[in-house]
Design a protein around this motif. Structure first.
Motif, mmCIF file in Angstrom:
data_model
loop_
_atom_site.group_PDB
_atom_site.id
_atom_site.type_symbol
_atom_site.label_atom_id
_atom_site.label_comp_id
_atom_site.label_asym_id
_atom_site.label_seq_id
_atom_site.Cartn_x
_atom_site.Cartn_y
_atom_site.Cartn_z
ATOM 1 N N MET A 220 -27.992 23.298 14.322
ATOM 2 C CA MET A 220 -27.179 24.374 13.761
ATOM 3 C C MET A 220 -26.598 23.964 12.407
ATOM 4 N N LEU A 221 -26.139 22.733 12.295
ATOM 5 C CA LEU A 221 -25.600 22.266 11.027
ATOM 6 C C LEU A 221 -26.680 22.198 9.959
ATOM 7 N N GLU A 222 -27.877 21.808 10.343
ATOM 8 C CA GLU A 222 -28.969 21.776 9.373
ATOM 9 C C GLU A 222 -29.281 23.176 8.855
ATOM 10 N N ASP A 223 -29.339 24.153 9.769
ATOM 11 C CA ASP A 223 -29.564 25.540 9.338
ATOM 12 C C ASP A 223 -28.434 26.027 8.441
ATOM 13 N N THR A 224 -27.188 25.665 8.777
ATOM 14 C CA THR A 224 -26.051 26.065 7.956
ATOM 15 C C THR A 224 -26.144 25.477 6.555
ATOM 16 N N CYS A 225 -26.509 24.196 6.459
ATOM 17 C CA CYS A 225 -26.628 23.553 5.150
ATOM 18 C C CYS A 225 -27.772 24.161 4.338
ATOM 19 N N VAL A 264 -22.023 21.088 -6.996
ATOM 20 C CA VAL A 264 -21.871 21.603 -5.632
ATOM 21 C C VAL A 264 -23.203 21.561 -4.898
ATOM 22 N N LEU A 265 -24.273 21.956 -5.570
ATOM 23 C CA LEU A 265 -25.598 21.930 -4.948
ATOM 24 C C LEU A 265 -26.006 20.509 -4.577
ATOM 25 N N GLU A 266 -25.664 19.552 -5.425
ATOM 26 C CA GLU A 266 -25.971 18.153 -5.108
ATOM 27 C C GLU A 266 -25.186 17.681 -3.891
ATOM 28 N N HIS A 267 -23.929 18.083 -3.785
ATOM 29 C CA HIS A 267 -23.132 17.707 -2.614
ATOM 30 C C HIS A 267 -23.715 18.305 -1.335
ATOM 31 N N ILE A 268 -24.187 19.539 -1.419
ATOM 32 C CA ILE A 268 -24.812 20.157 -0.246
ATOM 33 C C ILE A 268 -26.071 19.397 0.149
#
Length: 367
Positions: A220-225, A264-268
């Motif tokens: 679920m966390l992978e899909d969220t990210c 922000v994209l790099e942090h994600i």
């Protein structure tokens, strides 16, 4: 609902929605999801007065939806970003004593402490509307932080105030991504506890439901990210399509927005990499568990096979001397029993020594 007026060198809170936009700066309206649902008529009317356009009904429904994934949409009047936060409830921070000690019960509670509620952003030219979950501390954090920055007397401190609604939105998104640190620690402790139980040679792991829940939580966390990454990429693409600015300071602010967006994209991406690493670690722990079980089973079967191979010739000897023949050697001898026993002992000791040298028998000394 809280309303703030932000300029280049000032930040203060308003008591109510103003009748018109101030001549300088921009307005930030931060509201809880339930508050926005109750007061959306007033908010829509204020947006209509300030910008000449209100939120469309579909976007209002999206902002009120607690199950919506992260995504980005743009219109001719405003941009809308829904960003699911990665956080843990306050009760999840005290579940583990340290990074390596915990129980399966605390691991199960850690799963329940994961929260991925969405935060909505409606971005106008001079207005930012944010919709937060009930227990979200992002609004309070930035209200306190910007108040402190505005109170600083030096120019560098005042310069850290957001230059516009887009800048403030990106700061909030970046803060939500960085807040994954607490959740990362919680997940690491939880998976460490599960791996310890899985690889315990003296234990018998039966709580597969907890392990399955952990794997589902990581998926679920992978899909969220991935949804977060897609939403931010769409925002960056939309930012590149904005009309070019003629003023040098405006160009610089636009470039700073691009830099912050890419940051922000790099942090994600880092968060996504860590989640995938945790998934790989969980899969490796399961494979090691079954490999250890297979190795233990092989040791047991090898020991039983060696014992069978040792006692098989002894059974053969006792079977031969158990035959009902009068002329059988050693049957009527006074020392026959002791001779047969010596032969059986010699065969048993010889086979045992042979298998010991072949390393079929042995003990592993554990540290």
């Amino acid at each position: 609902m809280r309303i703030f007026h932000i300029t280049a060198d000032n930040f203060h809170e308003l008591d109510e929605l103003p009748a018109a936009l101030p001549p300088q700066g921009f307005i930030w309206v931060g509201s809880g999801r339930r508050e926005f649902e109750v007061q959306r008529t007033e908010v829509q009317a204020a947006l209509q007065r300030w910008t000449g356009a209100a939120l469309v009904d579909l976007h209002v429904s999206d902002l009120l939806n607690n199950q919506l994934p992260s995504h980005f949409e743009d219109t001719s009047w405003y941009d809308m970003l829904v960003f699911r936060r990665l956080a843990t409830t306050p009760s999840g921070k005290s579940l583990f004593v340290d990074d390596s000690h915990g129980t399966l019960a605390s691991a199960q509670k850690a799963l329940d402490a994961i929260d991925t509620s969405p935060v909505g952003f409606a971005l106008f030219d001079r207005v930012l509307l944010t919709i937060h979950p009930t227990d979200c501390m992002v609004r309070e954090f930035f209200a306190q932080r910007l108040t402190q920055q505005a109170a600083e007397s030096d120019l560098r401190g005042a310069g850290r105030l957001p230059s516009g609604p887009a800048d403030l939105m990106l700061r909030m998104v970046n803060h939500m991504v960085d807040s994954y640190l607490d959740l990362r620690r919680l997940l690491t402790r939880q998976l460490t506890t599960l791996q310890t139980e899985l690889l315990n040679p003296k234990g018998h792991f039966h709580d597969w439901q907890v392990l399955l829940g952990s794997r589902n939580a990581l998926h679920m966390l992978e899909d969220t990210c991935e949804d977060q990454r897609a939403a931010m990429q769409e925002w960056i693409d939309a930012l590149d399509e904005w009309p070019s600015e003629a003023d040098a300071s405006a160009k610089r602010e636009r470039e700073l927005l691009r830099v912050r967006s890419r940051d922000v994209l790099e942090h994600i991406e880092r968060v996504l990499t860590h989640v995938r690493r945790l998934e790989s670690s969980a899969e490796a722990a399961v494979q090691m568990h079954f490999s250890a079980l297979s190795h233990r089973t092989n040791d047991i079967m090898r020991t039983l096979t060696v014992l069978t191979a040792i006692f098989l010739p002894l059974n053969l000897i006792t079977g031969i001397f158990g035959m009902n023949f009068d002329a059988l050697p050693l049957t009527h001898a006074r020392t026959g029993f002791w001779i047969a026993l010596a032969i059986m002992a010699s065969v048993g000791i010889g086979l045992g020594a042979f298998f010991w040298r072949k390393r079929y028998l042995g003990t592993h000394v554990r540290p």
